[in-house]
Design an enzyme around this catalytic site. Structure first.
Site, PDB file in Angstrom:
ATOM      1  CB  CYS B 179     -16.550  18.235  24.349  1.00 30.19           C
ATOM      2  SG  CYS B 179     -15.315  19.583  25.181  1.00 30.19           S
ATOM      3  CG  HIS B 310     -16.937  11.921  24.768  1.00 30.74           C
ATOM      4  ND1 HIS B 310     -17.104  12.624  23.378  1.00 30.74           N
ATOM      5  CD2 HIS B 310     -16.223  12.536  25.138  1.00 30.74           C
ATOM      6  CE1 HIS B 310     -16.333  13.849  24.006  1.00 30.74           C
ATOM      7  NE2 HIS B 310     -16.258  13.467  25.319  1.00 30.74           N
ATOM      8  CG  HIS B 345     -11.350  15.967  23.263  1.00 27.69           C
ATOM      9  ND1 HIS B 345     -12.411  16.701  22.446  1.00 27.69           N
ATOM     10  CD2 HIS B 345     -12.300  15.882  24.246  1.00 27.69           C
ATOM     11  CE1 HIS B 345     -13.000  16.758  23.716  1.00 27.69           C
ATOM     12  NE2 HIS B 345     -13.576  15.840  24.475  1.00 27.69           N
TER      13      HIS B 345
END
Lengths: 354, 420
Positions: B179, B310, B345
């Site tokens: 990620c 993030h 995400h």
């Protein structure tokens, strides 16, 4: 170029169908014979026997192969860690995907369990492509750059190039670099080729020119050039890889006359034939040593170029007349990537370091 | 703590190499396809959340994600057949084509120049594996379609870009570092151009929603039922997303020579690894990555105008990340936003989309909001620009990315100024 900007290979390790340690791979390389037909597993590689029972419950085979290979690269003769590879060191690992077995088993549970989310959470990280690299970092305490790269069969060369770029950018001094591929029923569903499938992990240690001697290591090879290109069909492999090879010699100001060994990664299919043709075009039959990683360890796909690299480095290390000569490693992926590395073999003297 | 990255190498400060500028952007996101749609989505604080349509979600109590809809891959492919590509490769090829077009370039303009294609991803073509497994479950292994099996190589996400553009003198590499992969891929391109190893780079990230992502995060209890609320006291987790963000980077001299529009300059990058836990982030290590990136960029913490976090909206991430930010930036850190509140995400695409958001914020003069915000978690203690974008003139922006495995990557972007 300043020594710190030049990259050398100062160690290697391999877990292969020849056996659990690098010496087995070197012996297999000397022998040059492939043993038996059919898929080529790493013999006796049981995760808990090789790595112990602690922390291995959820480790899959692909990850364990990488963790164990990194461990061998880091192992000193006294049982401790080799000198000068501290916790700020980096790791770059090539892979085609994560473990096909882990990914497919996890996905299967979403279809077959009572609820689609009745999956094993401890195995979720195994399905993500950076699993092996990240677990190597945790296992061996490597807090520097930790990167997974994927370029199909050329992943091992892509990893070496990425590691060299990290070094040149000053992001890490010492880097463990290689590629891994496991053998499983799941993988055999996904791949079928002209060669039997093989598995394993091959790694090299890279650091700046001049640094290994400060830590009691030899400079096994200097990375003179890495070049990449693309083909769009099998008939284009020859010209695309040929262009890479010519660029590599030009970049390094070297000629094919001094090539001692050529190691290719392909098999006897149209892509591998294109690879052979490009090598013949540029290098001819000058090189006394010709290695093919798929003949040695089977078709290790994502790890095939890393095995080719380790094969030349290991072979040169026990061949005095190789010193000072060059070696070429090539790779061709069916999805487009072609690449090559040009290495200078053997230790440098102080006079070389200018 | 700013210990040297390397004990005896000569670290190349970002200022020592060529300057690297962003001249083209390509976006496929749940709030819109194309830069204009994406920009208006970020400014308006639009949410991409909606019920999943890409695969059946029977059995879940909730199945909301930020899916890309109305995406026509054929629109972006003149040479490749979209049917031969998995969804993630379709995304990367389309976003790359868009970035080139946005930069005012055509593929022939790039011939004769050595380039880099660097695409990050979390799952590669896992969605294709889902299809194979479904075929196996319903009909046995012999029913698995070999044409689908051929798409599984993650390297195709970058190789397909080169093939569609007809580029042969390029290094095409996929960076599947989970990620944080988008930042990793852009950082790789930054280093290559800075050192003169590549004249241009097509870089970013791409991911396609797959069954595994939904099942895994749901099972971990990390999936929110309906909306993503980063830094909120009552946040309930992440929403999965998908898409692609691709940038065209080139060295300043070439951008100048062709009179290109410059969105922003990349001035710093860092990456490190927690080497601690397979899924939980480590505060000190995340802080260290930010310090290394600021050091690489040659800027001090108080010069950063906002942070693109993030910010996944899981319980663990947001507290750890906010504390790491305060550890580096002190008690009054810059505004810290999470575009995941809007985009979900998007995994390997996430930090690439966020980096594009940063470049647009610098160019257009605003700071994107963190939407769905009700009450800031006192444990987070940051100004997340709740719900409404603000007009501002950000000059230096930091883009954070964290990943499973403790893989952190931080990118620093700056407004382009002639004399930096």
């Amino acid at each position: 170029m300043k020594p710190a900007a030049r990259t050398v290979i100062s160690g290697w390790s391999a877990i292969s169908p020849f056996g659990l340690v690098g010496a087995d791979f070197a012996a297999g390389l000397r022998d040059g014979q492939r043993h038996g037909e059919g898929p080529r597993h790493v013999p006796d590689f049981e995760v808990r026997e090789v790595l112990g029972r602690k922390g291995t419950r959820s480790l899959d085979r692909q990850t364990a192969l990488a963790v164990a290979t990194a461990g061998q690269l880091l192992a000193g003769q006294d049982g401790g860690r080799i000198d000068g590879v501290g916790p700020e060191s980096g790791l770059v690992l090539g892979t085609v995907t994560a473990s096909a077995l882990s990914m497919m088993d996890f996905a299967r549970d979403t279809f077959t369990q009572d609820k689609p989310y009745h999956v094993d959470p401890a195995r979720f990280p195994n399905t993500v492509l950076n699993c092996a690299a990240a677990r190597c970092a945790i296992w061996h305490e490597l807090r520097g750059p930790n990167t997974t790269v994927s370029a199909g069969r050329a992943s091992g060369l892509a990893a070496l190039n990425y590691a060299r770029r990290l070094r040149r950018s000053g992001r890490a001094d010492v880097i463990l670099c290689g590629a891994v591929e496991e053998l499983s029923q799941a993988r055999s569903w996904l791949e079928s080729g002209a060669e039997p499938l093989g598995e394993g992990c091959a790694m090299v240690l890279v650091e700046p020119l001049g640094r290994p001697s400060a830590h009691g290591r030899a400079e096994l090879a200097e990375v003179l050039a890495l070049e990449f290109g693309l083909h769009s069909e099998p008939s284009g492999v020859r010209s695309a890889l040929g262009a890479c090879l010519r660029r590599a010699f030009a970049t390094a100001d070297e000629t094919p006359d001094r090539v001692w060994a050529v190691a290719s990664s392909g098999g006897p299919d149209p892509f591998g034939k294109g690879e052979d043709a490009a090598i013949a075009d540029v290098i001819g039959d000058r090189a006394p040593v010709r290695l093919r990683s798929s003949e040695l360890v089977g078709d290790t796909n994502g790890a095939s170029a890393a095995f080719a690299l380790v094969a030349v480095v290991a072979k040169a290390a026990e061949t005095p007349q190789a010193r000072g000569h060059t070696a070429v490693v090539t790779s061709v992926d069916r999805d487009g990537v072609v690449g090559c590395a040009l290495l200078r073999l053997g230790s440098h003297t102080a006079a070389d370091v200018t | 703590m700013l210990t040297a990255v390397a004990d005896d190498s000569e670290q190349l400060p970002a200022s020592a190499g060529r300057r690297v500028v962003v001249t083209g952007l390509g976006v496929i996101s749940s709030v819109g396809v194309g830069v204009a749609e994406f920009l208006s989505g970020l400014r308006a604080g639009r949410s991409g959340a909606k019920p999943i349509t890409g695969f059946p979600t029977d059995g879940y109590d909730h199945a909301i994600a930020c899916e890309v809809v109305d995406f026509d891959p054929a629109r972006w492919m003149a040479h490749l057949d979209p049917a031969e590509l998995g969804r993630a490769s379709q995304f990367s090829v389309a976003a790359a084509g868009m970035a080139l077009e946005d930069a005012g370039l055509t593929a022939p303009d790039l011939l004769g120049r050595h380039g880099l294609i660097s695409i990050g991803t979390t799952n590669g073509e896992t969605r294709e594996l889902d299809r194979l497994v479904e075929q196996e479950v319903t009909g046995g292994p012999e029913r698995m379609d070999p044409a689908i099996a051929r798409r599984v190589n993650a390297g195709r996400l970058s190789a397909a870009v080169a093939r569609e553009l007809g580029l042969t003198d390029v290094e095409a590499v996929t960076i599947p570092t989970a990620c944080a992969a988008g930042n990793y891929a852009i950082g790789n391109a930054f280093d290559a151009i800075r050192a003169g190893e590549a004249a241009f780079a097509v870089c970013g990230g791409a991911d396609a929603l797959c069954r595994k992502t939904i099942a895994g995060f749901y099972r971990l209890g990390a999936m929110a039922p309906d909306r993503c609320q980063p830094f909120d006291k009552n946040r309930q987790g992440m929403l999965a997303g998908e898409g692609a963000g691709v940038m065209l980077l080139e060295d300043l001299a070439s951008a100048r020579a062709r009179g290109a529009r410059i969105y922003a300059e990349i001035i710093g990058f860092a990456l490190n690894c927690d080497a601690d836990h397979p899924v939980a982030p480590n505060q000190d290590s995340v802080a260290r990555c930010m310090e290394l990136a600021l050091h690489n960029a040659g800027v001090k913490p108080d010069q950063v105008d906002f942070i693109s976090a993030h910010g996944t909206a899981t319980r663990a991430n947001d507290v750890v990340e906010a504390r790491a930010i305060r550890q580096v930036f002190g008690p009054a850190p810059p505004r810290t936003v999470s575009v995941k509140s809007m985009l979900g995400h998007a995994l390997g695409a996430a930090s690439a989309l966020a980096a594009i958001g940063c470049a647009l914020a610098i160019t257009e003069g605003f700071i994107p909001p963190t939407i769905n915000h009700v009450e800031t978690d006192p444990e987070c203690e940051i100004d997340c620009v709740p719900n409404t974008a603000i007009e501002a003139s950000p000059r230096i922006v930091q883009n954070n990315a964290l990943a499973f495995g403790g893989n952190n990557a931080v990118l620093i972007l700056s407004k382009f100024e002639e004399h930096a």
